[in-house]
Structures are given as C-alpha cells and as structure tokens.
Write an enzyme that holds these catalytic residues in place. Structure first.
Site, PDB file in Angstrom:
ATOM      1  N   HIS A 164      14.792  42.708  43.258  1.00  0.00           N
ATOM      2  CA  HIS A 164      15.303  42.244  41.958  1.00  0.00           C
ATOM      3  C   HIS A 164      15.041  43.362  40.952  1.00  0.00           C
ATOM      4  CE1 HIS A 164      16.561  39.565  38.911  1.00  0.00           C
ATOM      5  NE2 HIS A 164      15.577  38.672  38.901  1.00  0.00           N
ATOM      6  N   HIS A 208      25.011  43.495  45.780  1.00  0.00           N
ATOM      7  CA  HIS A 208      24.637  42.452  44.823  1.00  0.00           C
ATOM      8  C   HIS A 208      25.085  41.114  45.363  1.00  0.00           C
ATOM      9  CE1 HIS A 208      24.197  40.322  41.023  1.00  0.00           C
ATOM     10  NE2 HIS A 208      23.416  41.306  40.660  1.00  0.00           N
ATOM     11  N   ASP A 260      20.961  48.946  38.835  1.00  0.00           N
ATOM     12  CA  ASP A 260      19.737  49.721  39.032  1.00  0.00           C
ATOM     13  C   ASP A 260      19.979  51.116  39.584  1.00  0.00           C
ATOM     14  OD1 ASP A 260      17.865  47.796  38.191  1.00  0.00           O
ATOM     15  OD2 ASP A 260      18.237  46.677  40.027  1.00  0.00           O
TER      16      ASP A 260
HETATM   17  N1  CMC Z   1      22.035  48.785  51.864  1.00  0.00           N
HETATM   18  C1  CMC Z   1      22.498  48.610  53.126  1.00  0.00           C
HETATM   19  N2  CMC Z   1      23.005  47.452  53.561  1.00  0.00           N
HETATM   20  C2  CMC Z   1      23.049  46.430  52.711  1.00  0.00           C
HETATM   21  C3  CMC Z   1      22.584  46.543  51.375  1.00  0.00           C
HETATM   22  C4  CMC Z   1      22.069  47.767  50.962  1.00  0.00           C
HETATM   23  N3  CMC Z   1      21.629  47.942  49.726  1.00  0.00           N
HETATM   24  N4  CMC Z   1      22.733  45.363  50.746  1.00  0.00           N
HETATM   25  C5  CMC Z   1      23.283  44.524  51.641  1.00  0.00           C
HETATM   26  N5  CMC Z   1      23.469  45.172  52.837  1.00  0.00           N
HETATM   27  C6  CMC Z   1      24.092  44.630  54.040  1.00  0.00           C
HETATM   28  C7  CMC Z   1      23.162  43.714  54.774  1.00  0.00           C
HETATM   29  O1  CMC Z   1      22.387  44.396  55.745  1.00  0.00           O
HETATM   30  C8  CMC Z   1      24.144  42.739  55.391  1.00  0.00           C
HETATM   31  O2  CMC Z   1      24.729  43.362  56.490  1.00  0.00           O
HETATM   32  P1  CMC Z   1      25.062  42.506  57.818  1.00  0.00           P
HETATM   33  O3  CMC Z   1      26.104  41.529  57.406  1.00  0.00           O
HETATM   34  O4  CMC Z   1      25.515  43.517  58.811  1.00  0.00           O
HETATM   35  O5  CMC Z   1      23.775  41.836  58.218  1.00  0.00           O
HETATM   36  C9  CMC Z   1      25.226  42.595  54.335  1.00  0.00           C
HETATM   37  O6  CMC Z   1      25.191  43.837  53.610  1.00  0.00           O
HETATM   38  C10 CMC Z   1      25.013  41.434  53.372  1.00  0.00           C
HETATM   39  O7  CMC Z   1      23.705  41.569  52.819  1.00  0.00           O
HETATM   40  P2  CMC Z   1      22.804  40.373  52.338  1.00  0.00           P
HETATM   41  O8  CMC Z   1      21.378  40.785  52.428  1.00  0.00           O
HETATM   42  O9  CMC Z   1      23.222  39.110  53.052  1.00  0.00           O
HETATM   43  O10 CMC Z   1      23.282  40.247  50.832  1.00  0.00           O
HETATM   44  P3  CMC Z   1      22.510  39.462  49.708  1.00  0.00           P
HETATM   45  O11 CMC Z   1      23.534  38.936  48.792  1.00  0.00           O
HETATM   46  O12 CMC Z   1      21.530  38.488  50.278  1.00  0.00           O
HETATM   47  O13 CMC Z   1      21.637  40.618  49.029  1.00  0.00           O
HETATM   48  C11 CMC Z   1      20.811  42.226  47.532  1.00  0.00           C
HETATM   49  C12 CMC Z   1      21.854  41.119  47.778  1.00  0.00           C
HETATM   50  C13 CMC Z   1      20.938  42.763  46.107  1.00  0.00           C
HETATM   51  C14 CMC Z   1      19.394  41.633  47.702  1.00  0.00           C
HETATM   52  C15 CMC Z   1      21.046  43.347  48.595  1.00  0.00           C
HETATM   53  O14 CMC Z   1      22.339  43.891  48.429  1.00  0.00           O
HETATM   54  C16 CMC Z   1      19.981  44.441  48.508  1.00  0.00           C
HETATM   55  O15 CMC Z   1      18.924  44.314  49.125  1.00  0.00           O
HETATM   56  N6  CMC Z   1      20.252  45.545  47.725  1.00  0.00           N
HETATM   57  C17 CMC Z   1      19.279  46.579  47.548  1.00  0.00           C
HETATM   58  C18 CMC Z   1      18.288  46.152  46.483  1.00  0.00           C
HETATM   59  C19 CMC Z   1      18.898  46.212  45.098  1.00  0.00           C
HETATM   60  O16 CMC Z   1      19.538  47.188  44.734  1.00  0.00           O
HETATM   61  N7  CMC Z   1      18.639  45.164  44.299  1.00  0.00           N
HETATM   62  C20 CMC Z   1      19.082  45.119  42.914  1.00  0.00           C
HETATM   63  C21 CMC Z   1      20.017  43.996  42.660  1.00  0.00           C
HETATM   64  S1  CMC Z   1      20.814  44.143  41.072  1.00  0.00           S
HETATM   65  C22 CMC Z   1      19.594  43.898  39.886  1.00  0.00           C
HETATM   66  C23 CMC Z   1      18.908  42.589  39.972  1.00  0.00           C
HETATM   67  O17 CMC Z   1      19.549  41.553  40.130  1.00  0.00           O
HETATM   68  O18 CMC Z   1      17.688  42.599  39.834  1.00  0.00           O
END
Ligand code: CMC
Length: 428
Positions: free
Chosen positions: A267, A306, A362
């Site tokens: 986050h 996201h 971010d």
């Molecule tokens: N790098 C590589 N792969 C990713 C990433 C990433 N940053 N984010 C998602 N994926 C992949 C993930 O492995 C999954 O692949 P598969 O379907 O093959 O298993 C797919 O994309 C869907 O990911 P998810 O984890 O189900 O998506 P989510 O909606 O639960 O997660 C997130 C959203 C923001 C937690 C995630 O994208 C992430 O961990 N990003 C990196 C951390 C980040 O930048 N966070 C800041 C968010 S914006 C500011 C805030 O809200 O605080």
C-alpha cells in the site's frame, strides 16, 4: 421483474427475485436462500473484498478502466492544476469547494492548530535514533487521543470538526518532528506566515537561518503531490479507518490504525519499495534481467499494478510531469533513467500488457521525494499527511450513514468439528 435478479436454487428448485440497485444486490437478500428452515442461509464469500461494496460514498470516484479519478466530482487533473492542498482537503471533508471567506477561515483554523503539546515531543524523543518514521508517526497519532479526550464525543458535530482541524493541521508537525528526530536535529516550530506545504518544508529543513524561505517550485510540487494522495476511496487503509471507527472509538485511535495499514509495502509503503528496487537494479543495463526475474515470479515490479486501475494511473501521469519541474531545481535523480527504462520495457511486454499492469502513483513519487532530500523511509509518512483528510472524510461519512454498524464480516468455518478435551498426559 425489472431491476431484479432471479436466482434458482438447484438444491430445492425454488426461485428468488433479488432487487438490484445501482448494479448491486444486497448480500442480506441472499440469506433467505435455504434448503431447510433452520439453516443459517446463503452468504457470499469474497476474501479481500474484490467484488463487494461495503458502503455508499459520495467522496471519491474512480473508473479504473478509463483511468479516471475525481474528488466530489472534480477531476484530479483540474484540482492538481488549479487547486491547492488545503482547498482540496476542504472539498473532500466538507463536500464543496469553499466559497467567500470559507477558505480563509479554514486555512486560518489549520494554521493555528499546527503546534504539538510538549509531551508529544517528549514521546517522540523516546524513540531510538533509527526508528522508522512511519512507526513514530502512527504511534504519535494514536497518542494524541490521550491529549484530546473530547474526541470521544464522536456524535458531537462541532467536536468532530475540531478533531479534523487538529488532525489535518498536526500530521505535518508530527511527520517533521519524526524526520528531525531520526537525523538528530532540533524540532522546528511551525511558521504561520507560510503555506501548508511551505511550513512543512520549514519544519523539515530549516537550519540556522532566521527565516526559512521554501523554493516555490518544491513547495508547489509537494502541494500537488498532497492533492494527488488526499483520498482514493475504499483502499486498505480507508477500510481500516472505517472498520476501526465503526466501533465508535475516537478518530485519533482509528487514524493510527489507518496509518498502520498504509505502512505496508503493498500500500503506502510501495514508493519506498520502488526506490529500494531501483537502487538494487543499479543501472539501465540490468533492467531486462530484472524484468525476466519478475516474470518468473521472483518478486514484483513495485509501483506497477493496481487493484482498481487497469490502465495508466491518472496520478502517475501528473507526477511524471511534476518530476521534470522538480529535477530542474534539485538536479536529475539518476534513478530516473532506470525507472523510465523499466516502464518502457514493461509496457511493451506481454506479461504486463495481458495483466493490465501500468505504473501506479508510487512509481515516480519516490524519485521526486528523494530528489527533494527525503530519505526513503519518510515516503509512507508523506503519503499519510494528505491521506489524513481522506480518512477523516470517510470516517465522517461512515458515522453519518444510518446503514453502517460495527464492522463484522462473516467467515466459513473450516476447523475441526466438536471434540472432547484431552488431558495433557493422554495426548499423542
Ligand atoms: N509485478 C509483477 N506482477 C504483478 C504485479 C507487479 N507489480 N502486480 C500484479 N502482478 C501479477 C500477479 O502476479 C498476478 O499474476 P497471475 O495472474 O499470473 O498470478 C496478476 O498480476 C494479478 O495480480 P494480483 O496480485 O491478483 O492483483 P491485486 O489486485 O491483488 O494486487 C497490487 C494489486 C497493487 C497489490 C499489486 O499489483 C502489487 O503488488 N503491486 C506492487 C505493489 C505496489 O506498487 N503497490 C502500490 C499500489 S498503489 C498505491 C496504494 O494504493 O497504496
């Protein structure tokens, strides 16, 4: 039958017409679906709330597919161009842009509540020199609840307004003192002649000069970053604010919990993680190998992806533009080239395209913060300062919503069935 959803329970052959409002059905309408009358009734299972609305809200609108973000109906691009943080905070908290003398009064109220009780300073002094500023921040916000016991009057409109003034005004002071503590410099008193962001820079960076004179470019850049981070509807920390607040605890305690949620690397801690990732990559030449590792499941590309945005985060676009202005004053952050190369490669790569992973807020904000002289562990604190306005607005909305009660999700129990206690000497 219009605006209803017909459900057929194939276990019983019964049909149910469930009302649809705003494209949504009420989970409680499913409870009538039972096989036998003494059954609990049907629930929905939605870990991480990916498809469940927990409130009706009029604060922030996001269209994740189109990359749209609006506060109270005003597009983020227009607010970033024409507004300032205090006006935006007023809009978020009170619902409308301030008219006539309202902005002056609001600015004056915030300016005159920036001081911290001396004992909060002593409280901060108790932390070790290497304490993470976000740990100090959320502890100090929680501690404020003991200084303002009147904040427990959560059903008193005037008391609620006073607490939001106090919180919006005091979070920069707490953040600045936490920063000064970690670098061993004396705390700097607020300067009431400076703007909200100008004064924050003063409390952070003033040395021996009689009067701190903030760079107008950096002051405006910080203010715009604050606008961009002020609210973002039902994210993890806002959910924490509403969830904790639903127990009717005072807003300082609830906000300490919200700040704790923001601290996590998925986050508000993500901008810190981005900088660490860019530093670890080290050079443009290492970017392809890093991307290959991410695609193989060895870590994530921080600052990408996201839950809601499935296109370019509109905040990231604005931040990218601000970065150029900031770097003209501070000098170019050498990590920018690595970030640009990462973005270029990722946006052309099937892995990221098919998963709709784009830069989020971010990805570039940390580069600006670092160029402005902030250590990486201050980044989540810089997120928490403006988000305080959003958290307080969401808390207010939650309290005024007659449908809200203490938050209490259900579970599907998957543990052992009833069994008898076994004395210690009989256990195998
Ligand atoms: N790098 C590589 N792969 C990713 C990433 C990433 N940053 N984010 C998602 N994926 C992949 C993930 O492995 C999954 O692949 P598969 O379907 O093959 O298993 C797919 O994309 C869907 O990911 P998810 O984890 O189900 O998506 P989510 O909606 O639960 O997660 C997130 C959203 C923001 C937690 C995630 O994208 C992430 O961990 N990003 C990196 C951390 C980040 O930048 N966070 C800041 C968010 S914006 C500011 C805030 O809200 O605080």
């Amino acid at each position: 039958m219009a605006d209803t959803l017909t459900i057929t329970d194939n276990r019983t052959g019964r049909h149910y017409a469930i009302p649809i409002q705003d494209g949504t059905i009420r989970a409680m309408d499913l409870r009538q679906i039972k096989v036998t009358p003494d059954e609990f009734g049907m629930m929905t299972y939605d870990p991480a709330f990916t498809n469940t609305a927990a409130c009706r809200s009029s604060i922030t609108y996001i269209d994740g597919d189109k990359g749209v973000l609006m506060y109270r109906g005003y597009p983020i691009e227009q607010l970033a161009e024409h507004s300032d943080f205090l006006e935006t905070a007023y809009l978020i908290l009170l619902g409308e842009l301030p008219k006539g003398p309202e902005l002056d009064r609001w600015t004056n109220d915030i300016t005159h509540h920036t001081m911290l009780h001396e004992n909060i300073k002593k409280f901060l002094e108790g932390f070790r020199y290497d304490a993470h500023p976000m740990g100090m921040f959320l502890s100090a916000v929680g501690a404020l609840s003991t200084f303002y016991p009147d904040a427990k009057n959560i059903f008193d409109v005037e008391s609620r307004h006073l607490q939001r003034i106090r919180l919006v005004a005091k979070v920069p002071s707490i953040a600045a003192y936490a920063f000064r503590h970690t670098i061993g410099r004396p705390y700097v008193l607020p300067d009431n002649d400076l703007s909200f962001s100008g004064n924050f820079l003063n409390m952070l960076f003033k040395m021996t000069e009689p009067r701190y004179d903030p760079s107008p470019v950096l002051e405006r850049a910080l203010d715009v970053l604050f606008i961009l981070h002020a609210d973002h509807e039902q994210n993890c920390s806002t959910h924490a604010m509403r969830g904790i607040g639903s127990s009717h605890v005072d807003p300082y305690s609830a906000l300490a919990g919200a700040a704790a949620a923001l601290y996590g690397p998925l986050h508000g801690g993500a901008n810190e993680a981005v900088l660490r990732m860019l530093t670890e990559i080290g050079s443009k030449a290492n970017v392809p190998a890093f991307v290959t590792r991410v695609k193989a499941g060895e870590g994530r590309l921080m600052g990408f992806g996201h839950r809601v945005y499935k296109s370019y985060d509109p905040r990231a676009k604005i931040i990218k533009r601000i970065a150029d202005l900031v770097f003209e004053v501070t000098g170019r952050n050498p990590l920018l080239d690595i970030a640009l190369e990462l973005e270029r490669i990722a946006l052309e790569d099937e892995y990221f395209i098919s998963r709709k992973l784009y830069p989020n807020v971010d990805f570039y904000s940390g580069l600006i913060y670092q160029a402005m002289g902030f250590p990486v562990d201050m980044f989540p604190v810089l997120f928490a300062i403006p988000r305080t306005a959003g958290w307080m607005a969401q808390w207010e909305e939650m309290l005024q919503d007659p449908e809200q009660k203490i938050a209490r999700p259900r579970q599907i129990y998957v543990g052992p069935a009833q069994r008898d206690y076994v004395p210690r000497d009989k256990r195998r």
